[in-house]
Design a protein around this motif. Structure first.
Motif, PDB file in Angstrom:
ATOM      1  N   UNK A 260      39.426  40.228 -21.115  1.00 44.42           N
ATOM      2  CA  UNK A 260      40.799  39.855 -20.821  1.00 44.42           C
ATOM      3  C   UNK A 260      41.092  38.440 -21.305  1.00 44.42           C
ATOM      4  N   UNK A 261      40.727  38.139 -22.501  1.00 49.18           N
ATOM      5  CA  UNK A 261      40.974  36.812 -23.045  1.00 49.18           C
ATOM      6  C   UNK A 261      42.463  36.615 -23.306  1.00 49.18           C
ATOM      7  N   UNK A 262      42.895  35.400 -23.124  1.00 53.41           N
ATOM      8  CA  UNK A 262      44.279  35.004 -23.409  1.00 53.41           C
ATOM      9  C   UNK A 262      45.314  35.802 -22.625  1.00 53.41           C
ATOM     10  N   UNK A 263      44.949  36.265 -21.450  1.00 49.40           N
ATOM     11  CA  UNK A 263      45.887  36.987 -20.600  1.00 49.40           C
ATOM     12  C   UNK A 263      46.316  36.047 -19.488  1.00 49.40           C
TER      13      UNK A 263
END
Length: 47
Positions: free
Chosen positions: A1-4
């Motif tokens: 869930x990167x950059x969420x």
């Protein structure tokens, strides 16, 4: 869930549900309660 983008949510629930969450966490090798709750929410929302 990167950059969420994430938002903090506080919830209260009965100890009986917490015990079930902890058991699910242990049985499924999840690292935290948060990860456990997110997995179960995703599974529920997929239905």
């Amino acid at each position: 869930m990167k950059n969420v983008e994430k938002e903090r949510v506080e919830i209260r629930m009965p100890k009986t549900i917490i015990k079930k969450l902890d058991q699910y966490q242990k049985e499924n090798g999840l690292s935290t309660r948060t990860a456990t709750i997110l997995e179960l929410l995703r599974k529920g929302l997929e239905k």
